[in-house]
Write an enzyme that holds these catalytic residues in place. Structure first.
Site, PDB file in Angstrom:
ATOM      1  N   CYS A   2       5.086  41.277  27.700  1.00 31.24           N
ATOM      2  CA  CYS A   2       4.238  40.330  28.426  1.00 31.24           C
ATOM      3  C   CYS A   2       3.334  41.165  29.319  1.00 31.24           C
ATOM      4  CB  CYS A   2       5.091  39.422  29.305  1.00 31.24           C
ATOM      5  SG  CYS A   2       6.346  38.513  28.419  1.00 31.24           S
ATOM      6  N   ARG A  28      -1.255  41.751  25.480  1.00 27.12           N
ATOM      7  CA  ARG A  28       0.183  41.969  25.662  1.00 27.12           C
ATOM      8  C   ARG A  28       0.985  40.686  25.440  1.00 27.12           C
ATOM      9  NH1 ARG A  28       1.820  46.558  28.024  1.00 27.12           N
ATOM     10  NH2 ARG A  28       3.739  45.541  28.650  1.00 27.12           N
ATOM     11  N   TRP A  75       4.607  36.723  26.277  1.00 22.02           N
ATOM     12  CA  TRP A  75       4.990  36.837  24.867  1.00 22.02           C
ATOM     13  C   TRP A  75       6.477  36.504  24.853  1.00 22.02           C
ATOM     14  CZ3 TRP A  75       2.678  37.545  20.187  1.00 22.02           C
ATOM     15  CH2 TRP A  75       3.507  37.802  19.116  1.00 22.02           C
ATOM     16  N   ASN A 101       8.302  41.244  32.940  1.00 24.86           N
ATOM     17  CA  ASN A 101       8.128  41.713  31.557  1.00 24.86           C
ATOM     18  C   ASN A 101       9.360  42.532  31.213  1.00 24.86           C
ATOM     19  OD1 ASN A 101       7.214  42.646  29.055  1.00 24.86           O
ATOM     20  ND2 ASN A 101       6.286  44.463  29.985  1.00 24.86           N
ATOM     21  N   GLY A 102      10.041  42.151  30.122  1.00 24.56           N
ATOM     22  CA  GLY A 102      11.229  42.909  29.703  1.00 24.56           C
ATOM     23  C   GLY A 102      12.325  41.952  29.260  1.00 24.56           C
ATOM     24  N   GLU A 479       7.640  50.582   1.320  1.00 25.13           N
ATOM     25  CA  GLU A 479       6.924  50.254   2.558  1.00 25.13           C
ATOM     26  C   GLU A 479       5.931  51.372   2.897  1.00 25.13           C
ATOM     27  OE1 GLU A 479       6.047  48.031   4.367  1.00 25.13           O
ATOM     28  OE2 GLU A 479       5.484  48.971   6.264  1.00 25.13           O
ATOM     29  N   LYS A 483       1.857  50.860   3.369  1.00 25.53           N
ATOM     30  CA  LYS A 483       1.081  51.330   4.535  1.00 25.53           C
ATOM     31  C   LYS A 483      -0.167  52.065   4.076  1.00 25.53           C
ATOM     32  CE  LYS A 483       2.118  49.313   7.033  1.00 25.53           C
ATOM     33  NZ  LYS A 483       3.026  48.325   6.597  1.00 25.53           N
ATOM     34  N   GLU A 486      -2.850  49.770   2.233  1.00 23.83           N
ATOM     35  CA  GLU A 486      -3.512  48.699   2.990  1.00 23.83           C
ATOM     36  C   GLU A 486      -4.469  49.235   4.052  1.00 23.83           C
ATOM     37  OE1 GLU A 486      -1.142  45.923   5.210  1.00 23.83           O
ATOM     38  OE2 GLU A 486       0.388  47.390   5.648  1.00 23.83           O
ATOM     39  N   HIS A 502      11.264  56.130 -16.422  1.00 26.90           N
ATOM     40  CA  HIS A 502      11.103  54.994 -17.352  1.00 26.90           C
ATOM     41  C   HIS A 502       9.673  54.462 -17.327  1.00 26.90           C
ATOM     42  CE1 HIS A 502      15.462  54.828 -17.896  1.00 26.90           C
ATOM     43  NE2 HIS A 502      15.549  55.035 -16.589  1.00 26.90           N
ATOM     44  N   LYS A 602      -3.589  39.434   9.737  1.00 22.49           N
ATOM     45  CA  LYS A 602      -2.304  39.787  10.351  1.00 22.49           C
ATOM     46  C   LYS A 602      -1.220  38.817   9.905  1.00 22.49           C
ATOM     47  CE  LYS A 602       0.542  42.110  12.711  1.00 22.49           C
ATOM     48  NZ  LYS A 602       0.993  43.397  12.135  1.00 22.49           N
TER      49      LYS A 602
HETATM   50  C1  AGP Z   1       2.147  44.437   6.436  1.00 20.68           C
HETATM   51  O1  AGP Z   1       1.558  45.658   6.816  1.00 20.68           O
HETATM   52  C2  AGP Z   1       1.118  43.440   5.980  1.00 20.68           C
HETATM   53  N1  AGP Z   1       0.192  43.208   7.030  1.00 20.68           N
HETATM   54  C3  AGP Z   1       1.691  42.204   5.328  1.00 20.68           C
HETATM   55  O2  AGP Z   1       2.237  42.609   4.108  1.00 20.68           O
HETATM   56  C4  AGP Z   1       2.797  41.438   6.104  1.00 20.68           C
HETATM   57  O3  AGP Z   1       3.954  42.213   6.161  1.00 20.68           O
HETATM   58  C5  AGP Z   1       3.125  40.153   5.338  1.00 20.68           C
HETATM   59  O4  AGP Z   1       1.964  39.364   5.307  1.00 20.68           O
HETATM   60  C6  AGP Z   1       4.283  39.367   5.960  1.00 20.68           C
HETATM   61  O5  AGP Z   1       3.958  39.013   7.268  1.00 20.68           O
HETATM   62  P1  AGP Z   1       5.115  38.338   8.187  1.00 20.68           P
HETATM   63  O6  AGP Z   1       6.129  39.381   8.453  1.00 20.68           O
HETATM   64  O7  AGP Z   1       4.391  37.895   9.432  1.00 20.68           O
HETATM   65  O8  AGP Z   1       5.691  37.190   7.409  1.00 20.68           O
END
Ligand code: AGP
Length: 607
Positions: A2, A28, A75, A101-102, A479, A483, A486, A502, A602
């Site tokens: 927060c 924040r 938050w 905050n915490g 993962e 990264k 994207e 395979h 996001k």
């Molecule tokens: C992750 O880097 C991406 N921005 C995207 O794959 C994200 O993880 C996915 O849309 C799921 O989002 P969520 O965790 O808010 O459900």
């Protein structure tokens, strides 16, 4: 995470100063906002759920009397976003107001004791125990500063607080432990406290940093800092040279890098999940005859890790299903004895919400793991485990992924004890292992960032990179690949290393980069074989290895080293950190903005 702020001004207009300062801290947290001021020994509080501009529109936050005030932009960590849960919080007699905050780890026991002593609580937050604790100290005859000091001594967990006491209208009391808090001064006209420098940077760049375990009394006459023993601490005023934009990013060039570096604290806060919450979740899981993780993107890879954690630690079978495929896979096998673990940092991903709603139609139980209190998915769930990463501004998930793994590790460990697979002492050993991980991540950040950044020169022009791992490291590899693709727009694919022969091995030609996630765990010998398969076909080998692993180092072109960890179930968690840095620095080397990658949002709130 927060944002807290406080100001004493000799020039009046405290409401305007507070609301502008809060606006600068909106990154924040932004689900609720509030201010409190004191004027002629009377407190005035305005607060509500909603973004700053919305609440300002409704309540006119700038229209508050006095020269001394505090403010908060929230938050949520405990208690859904609502007026009653928004800060500031007060005592029983409206003599004091607190913003925080915490996470107060021992708030349940404090709240029980204070309630027994007759205190009335109005919210579901952990924060509200603080004003009532201070009230008890004041009632015992302590003065403002010492009442705050003695109250703070009883708090466990992380906190940055600002306290207003009606009987001391020209003072603000602050304290911090683990959560950030800085003080800003401008001759005798202003004194500020804030979670972060941007709050007051347009007015002053003269800063005093408060350290963990310190309490301070702020007035226009000066700042008095004491440690928890009450001893005065001298602290110099520093002049900071940051633009407001840089200050918001904590001096980092991008939010993504800032958030990668926030991971130790985010994980530490997440590992403070209340054990009663874990027991609630374990009851549901133990009554299920089928456990299904469902999520999207990065959160799906967390779900894959969850499958390994549950199997390896609690000997519990489960499956991981991409949320957009959930109905097609589960339609004929899901029933009231199924538990769906829906993972979503935003709690707003349409595919994952749809999967949860679909499952509920068949009577399945829903457990959600989310970073956003009160989000849509959590409102659907029978139980929710909240991660505590704070808002993640970078579109690419970093700290929210890591804390998902932390929460899943905790749940798996608790389930193992709950099922009698391990004893209470063994559970505590697992918790100790888990609690060492934040400092291991800090070591990686301190020691590896430089070598990762330097390595990108050799790889940023790649057109495709393969990421391989075995066991839980295969999910970490996936993962890592996500990264890279994207934020750098380089094609990358994460795969189970055993699968590479395979098919994917056909991709390999001289110089083709292959990343291996290669911890010294049960997969180590086999991963060496996979590396040799690729190397013999001319691949360039990038290996994330444990410090001292000379065998894999000798067959790799590039290595990112991870500190040696005790042989436990969780060591693979930290292997994502060098891969986050690798993706970040490649994107930067390509002149891209890692915070705002093209085509991505996001939260994907549309199907
Ligand atoms: C992750 O880097 C991406 N921005 C995207 O794959 C994200 O993880 C996915 O849309 C799921 O989002 P969520 O965790 O808010 O459900």
């Amino acid at each position: 995470m927060c944002g807290i702020v406080g100001v004493i001004t000799a020039e009046g207009g405290v409401g305007d100063v507070l609301s502008k300062a809060l606006k600068r801290l909106e990154y924040r947290g932004y689900d609720s906002v509030g201010v409190a001021t004191v004027n002629e020994n009377k407190l005035y509080i305005k607060k509500d759920k909603g973004k700053i501009d919305e609440v300002n529109e409704r309540l006119n936050l700038t229209d508050v009397p006095g020269r001394t005030g505090i403010g908060h932009t929230r938050w949520a960590t405990h208690g859904v976003p609502s007026k009653r849960n928004s800060h500031p919080h007060g005592d029983c007699k409206n003599r004091l107001a607190v913003v925080h905050n915490g996470i107060i780890e021992n708030y349940s026991e404090l709240k029980e004791r204070l309630t027994r002593n007759g205190h009335i609580f109005l919210s579901d937050t952990d924060t509200e125990v603080i004003p009532h604790l201070i009230e008890e100290k004041l009632n015992s005859g302590l003065t403002g500063f010492h009442a705050v000091l003695e109250a703070v001594k009883e708090l466990k967990g992380s906190y940055a607080i600002a306290v207003l006491i009606a009987d001391h209208p020209d003072k603000i009391y602050v304290a911090r432990n683990e959560s950030p808090l800085v003080i800003g001064v401008k001759n005798k006209n202003y004194v500020f406290c804030a979670s972060d420098i941007p709050a007051f940077l347009p007015i002053t760049n003269q800063v005093i940093f408060l350290y963990d375990g310190e309490v301070a009394e702020l007035s226009l006459e000066g700042v008095v800092i004491r440690n928890l023993n009450g001893e005065v601490v001298e602290r110099e005023v520093l002049e900071v040279d940051l633009t407001p934009e840089m200050a918001k990013k904590g001096g980092f060039p991008h939010f993504m890098l800032k958030e990668i570096f926030e991971q130790p604290k985010a994980l530490k806060n997440t590992l403070r999940i209340d054990e009663r919450k874990l027991i609630e979740v374990c009851k549901i899981l133990s009554e299920s005859n089928r456990i299904v993780f469902t999520s999207a993107g990065t959160s799906f890879y967390a779900g894959l890790c969850g499958k390994y954690f549950l199997a390896n630690i609690s000997r519990t079978g489960s499956e991981a299903v991409i949320s957009s495929e959930f109905d097609e896979i589960m339609k004929n096998i899901i029933d009231e004895r199924t538990t769906v673990v829906a993972i979503s940092q935003s709690g707003e991903t349409s595919d994952t919400i749809s999967a949860a709603k679909y499952a509920k139609r068949f009577g399945a139980k829903i457990i959600s793991i989310s970073n956003t209190v009160g989000s849509s998915l959590t409102r659907l769930a029978d139980a929710t485990v909240y991660t505590q990463a704070g808002p993640e501004i970078g579109v690419a998930a970093t700290k929210t992924f890591l804390v998902q793994l932390g929460a899943l590790s905790l749940i798996s460990s608790k389930l193992a004890e709950f099922k009698g697979v391990i004893t209470r002492d063994e559970y505590k050993t697992l918790l100790n292992d888990l609690n060492t991980i934040p400092e291991i991540i800090q070591l990686i950040l301190d020691k590896t960032e430089g070598e990762v950044k330097a390595s990108t020169e050799a790889y940023y022009n790649s057109t495709s990179i393969l990421y391989l791992g075995r066991g839980i490291s295969s999910a970490v590899a996936m993962e890592g690949a996500l990264k890279l693709k994207e934020i750098s727009y380089i094609h990358a694919e994460g795969y189970a290393a055993g699968e590479s022969k395979h098919g994917p091995i056909a991709l390999i030609s001289t110089g083709f980069p292959v990343v291996f996630v290669a911890p010294m765990d049960s997969t180590h010998n086999k991963i060496i074989g996979n590396i040799m398969e690729m190397k013999s076909r001319g691949a360039r080998i990038i290996s994330v290895i444990e410090e001292g692993d000379e065998e894999i180092k000798s067959i790799s072109d590039t290595v990112f080293r991870v500190p040696k960890t005790s042989d436990n179930f969780f060591k693979q968690i930290v292997y994502i950190v060098p891969l986050q840095l690798f993706a970040y620095y490649i994107a930067v080397r390509k002149g891209l903005d890692p915070d705002k990658p093209r085509n991505l949002a996001k939260a994907v709130t549309v199907a």
